[in-house]
Design a protein around this motif. Structure first.
Motif, mmCIF file in Angstrom:
data_model
loop_
_atom_site.group_PDB
_atom_site.id
_atom_site.type_symbol
_atom_site.label_atom_id
_atom_site.label_comp_id
_atom_site.label_asym_id
_atom_site.label_seq_id
_atom_site.Cartn_x
_atom_site.Cartn_y
_atom_site.Cartn_z
ATOM 1 N N GLU A 1 0.841 -1.208 0.000
ATOM 2 C CA GLU A 1 0.000 0.000 0.000
ATOM 3 C C GLU A 1 0.866 1.244 0.000
ATOM 4 O O GLU A 1 0.576 2.226 -0.687
ATOM 5 N N ARG A 2 1.979 1.203 0.750
ATOM 6 C CA ARG A 2 2.934 2.310 0.759
ATOM 7 C C ARG A 2 3.501 2.545 -0.637
ATOM 8 O O ARG A 2 3.761 3.686 -1.042
ATOM 9 N N LEU A 3 3.681 1.463 -1.395
ATOM 10 C CA LEU A 3 4.230 1.558 -2.743
ATOM 11 C C LEU A 3 3.147 1.808 -3.795
ATOM 12 O O LEU A 3 3.462 1.943 -4.984
ATOM 13 N N GLN A 4 1.882 1.845 -3.352
ATOM 14 C CA GLN A 4 0.743 2.039 -4.260
ATOM 15 C C GLN A 4 0.743 0.967 -5.349
ATOM 16 O O GLN A 4 0.591 1.254 -6.536
ATOM 17 N N ALA B 1 8.061 1.226 -8.425
ATOM 18 C CA ALA B 1 7.144 1.773 -7.423
ATOM 19 C C ALA B 1 7.895 2.253 -6.196
ATOM 20 O O ALA B 1 7.566 3.296 -5.608
ATOM 21 N N HIS B 2 8.914 1.512 -5.789
ATOM 22 C CA HIS B 2 9.683 1.908 -4.604
ATOM 23 C C HIS B 2 10.389 3.235 -4.845
ATOM 24 O O HIS B 2 10.345 4.152 -4.012
ATOM 25 N N LEU B 3 11.031 3.370 -5.991
ATOM 26 C CA LEU B 3 11.777 4.592 -6.286
ATOM 27 C C LEU B 3 10.871 5.806 -6.414
ATOM 28 O O LEU B 3 11.276 6.934 -6.102
ATOM 29 N N LEU B 4 9.645 5.603 -6.866
ATOM 30 C CA LEU B 4 8.713 6.717 -7.062
ATOM 31 C C LEU B 4 7.960 7.092 -5.787
ATOM 32 O O LEU B 4 7.351 8.166 -5.734
ATOM 33 N N ASN B 5 8.006 6.235 -4.768
ATOM 34 C CA ASN B 5 7.212 6.487 -3.567
ATOM 35 C C ASN B 5 8.019 6.606 -2.280
ATOM 36 O O ASN B 5 7.528 7.185 -1.306
ATOM 37 N N VAL B 6 9.241 6.093 -2.265
ATOM 38 C CA VAL B 6 10.058 6.107 -1.048
ATOM 39 C C VAL B 6 11.325 6.903 -1.326
ATOM 40 O O VAL B 6 12.155 6.479 -2.128
#
Length: 260
Positions: free
Chosen positions: A11-14, A32-37
């Motif tokens: 969910e954190r990674l959408q 997703a990780h690079l764009l959200n964290v």
């Protein structure tokens, strides 16, 4: 990592849980990780407690919706990948300094995911490759914002990034010897505690965006597009917290859950 933790992390990674642990799913997870964290060193400058553990990484990155540096981001991402069925190994990397010399072993933590082809995975290096890289000697991986390749020499792999002059610049070098998270403790504590670590020079937060990258270095906000255009502006001290919240989702003092 428990199923409920996996769900909260995704969910954190959408991102929805992948049906199959394959290369396509691995690409989606790293993107997703690079764009959200964000990659950030703010805990060092804010004197926040930092521990080398998956539990600490989860509370910080998932619960408090923060980012971290390699030991936190890649250490936690490895646990997620393993829980999703990706055979994942922690590797030690030596960062190539600006003068061409190598940093010490365990200076950087990267991941190796063993699918039909082994893949290098990294969500904890700031500006780097966005798509996992197959361990294939000399293969150029074209990417928006800069090509990358891996070169194998003298028993080690070298990650290189393309330069605007058409040359290649070494970023870090590594062997494929499996490591345990505990093995990184000495360098983790050095970067956390020592004024000699480059992480102590200035507060930093940086995150990949669909169109490029946004970075706050000290009080300098930098936006870089995929085609290389760069715009900079100074940020007043009072405006730093809202900029961190707006651009990186970072809110100082946001509470995480108790130890799980």
């Amino acid at each position: 990592m428990r199923d409920t933790d996996v769900d909260r992390y995704l969910e954190r990674l959408q991102l929805a849980a992948p049906r199959v642990a394959d290369a396509d799913a691995l690409v989606r997870l790293q993107h997703a990780h690079l764009l959200n964290v964000p990659f950030e060193n703010l805990s060092i400058h804010w004197a926040e407690p930092m521990a080398l553990s998956v539990d600490h990484g989860f509370r910080k990155i998932v619960d408090a919706r923060r980012g971290g540096f390699c030991y936190e981001c890649n250490g936690l991402f490895a646990a997620l990948l393993q829980a999703l069925g990706f055979p994942t190994t922690l590797l030690s990397a030596r960062v190539v300094r600006s003068d061409g010399s190598l940093g010490p072993e365990f200076d950087h933590l990267v991941l190796l995911v063993a699918l039909e082809t082994p893949w290098l995975v990294d969500v904890g290096f700031g500006h780097s490759f966005r798509t996992p890289m197959p361990l294939v000697d000399g293969r150029v991986q074209p990417e928006p914002g800069g090509d990358h390749r891996l070169v194998h020499a003298d028993g080690r792999w070298i990650l290189e990034g393309g330069t605007s002059e058409g040359a290649w610049s070494a970023r870090f070098t590594f062997e494929t010897t499996p490591r345990r998270l505990e093995a990184f403790r000495g360098m983790f504590e050095f970067h956390r505690d020592s004024p000699d670590s480059h992480f102590h020079r200035a507060p930093l937060a940086t995150i990949a965006t669909a169109g490029g990258r946004t970075t706050l270095s000290g009080r300098r906000l930098i936006r870089t597009t995929l085609d290389g255009h760069r715009a900079e502006e100074d940020v007043a001290e009072d405006d730093v917290p809202p900029v961190l919240a707006r651009e990186f989702g970072i809110v100082r003092g946001r509470q995480s859950s108790p130890a799980r």
